[in-house]
Write a protein that holds these residues in place. Sequence first.
Motif, PDB file in Angstrom:
ATOM      1  N   UNK A 112      -1.089  14.867  -7.410  1.00 48.20           N
ATOM      2  CA  UNK A 112      -0.387  13.575  -7.476  1.00 48.20           C
ATOM      3  C   UNK A 112       0.428  13.321  -6.206  1.00 48.20           C
ATOM      4  N   UNK A 113       0.972  14.376  -5.658  1.00 46.63           N
ATOM      5  CA  UNK A 113       1.746  14.256  -4.416  1.00 46.63           C
ATOM      6  C   UNK A 113       0.836  13.827  -3.250  1.00 46.63           C
ATOM      7  N   UNK A 114      -0.379  14.367  -3.219  1.00 46.37           N
ATOM      8  CA  UNK A 114      -1.293  14.074  -2.106  1.00 46.37           C
ATOM      9  C   UNK A 114      -1.971  12.710  -2.280  1.00 46.37           C
ATOM     10  N   UNK A 115      -2.424  12.414  -3.494  1.00 46.31           N
ATOM     11  CA  UNK A 115      -3.273  11.235  -3.729  1.00 46.31           C
ATOM     12  C   UNK A 115      -2.504  10.061  -4.347  1.00 46.31           C
ATOM     13  N   UNK A 116      -1.181  10.062  -4.244  1.00 51.09           N
ATOM     14  CA  UNK A 116      -0.353   9.073  -4.946  1.00 51.09           C
ATOM     15  C   UNK A 116      -0.724   7.621  -4.653  1.00 51.09           C
ATOM     16  N   UNK A 117      -1.238   7.336  -3.435  1.00 50.92           N
ATOM     17  CA  UNK A 117      -1.503   5.939  -3.094  1.00 50.92           C
ATOM     18  C   UNK A 117      -2.985   5.563  -3.184  1.00 50.92           C
ATOM     19  N   UNK A 118      -3.804   6.427  -3.803  1.00 50.19           N
ATOM     20  CA  UNK A 118      -5.226   6.089  -3.976  1.00 50.19           C
ATOM     21  C   UNK A 118      -5.381   5.173  -5.178  1.00 50.19           C
ATOM     22  N   UNK A 119      -6.193   4.144  -5.015  1.00 47.40           N
ATOM     23  CA  UNK A 119      -6.346   3.179  -6.122  1.00 47.40           C
ATOM     24  C   UNK A 119      -7.108   3.763  -7.311  1.00 47.40           C
ATOM     25  N   UNK A 120      -7.812   4.892  -7.076  1.00 47.52           N
ATOM     26  CA  UNK A 120      -8.569   5.496  -8.184  1.00 47.52           C
ATOM     27  C   UNK A 120      -7.927   6.782  -8.683  1.00 47.52           C
ATOM     28  N   UNK A 121      -6.655   6.940  -8.441  1.00 45.45           N
ATOM     29  CA  UNK A 121      -5.982   8.197  -8.791  1.00 45.45           C
ATOM     30  C   UNK A 121      -6.113   8.532 -10.278  1.00 45.45           C
ATOM     31  N   UNK A 122      -6.104   7.517 -11.140  1.00 43.50           N
ATOM     32  CA  UNK A 122      -6.137   7.816 -12.577  1.00 43.50           C
ATOM     33  C   UNK A 122      -7.457   8.464 -13.009  1.00 43.50           C
ATOM     34  N   UNK A 123      -8.537   8.149 -12.292  1.00 39.93           N
ATOM     35  CA  UNK A 123      -9.837   8.738 -12.653  1.00 39.93           C
ATOM     36  C   UNK A 123      -9.812  10.244 -12.382  1.00 39.93           C
TER      37      UNK A 123
END
Length: 133
Positions: A112-123
Amino acid sequence: MKNRIYLRPHHLVCLMSFRGKGYDDVFVSETGKIVKILKTTPNEKLTCITNGCDDVCEHCPERNGKLCKDEFRVSKLDSSFSKILNVREGDNYCFSEICQMTKDKVLIGKFEEICYDCRWIQICRSELLAFRP
Ligand code: SF4
């Protein structure tokens, strides 16, 4: 069929969680083909780690020549996941190894710290939580 699939480090996590979402229809279709090859040959060492644009980037509208339009941000993702997964350029893996490495090494908080701003993070988040609630 491709005998080598080049992947930048952060795409190891993206592809393990791929659910048909992406930048446009061509990107989704081409990425789906890569995932299908990997899933149907889970024990063949088809993938080769690369730095910079890879086979997923090839059909991406966000690519600009040999670089991603957001190369600064994505190279930081690559660097983070290289360290976590302990992978280096030129390493070869099969899909079952990629899944196992991700399950074993990518902890949810760090992800979550690394990918926090990815639009597909929830997947990806759902996928990671499925084997590490
Ligand atoms: S070009 Fe950039 S946005 Fe597109 S798949 Fe590659 S790293 Fe991701």
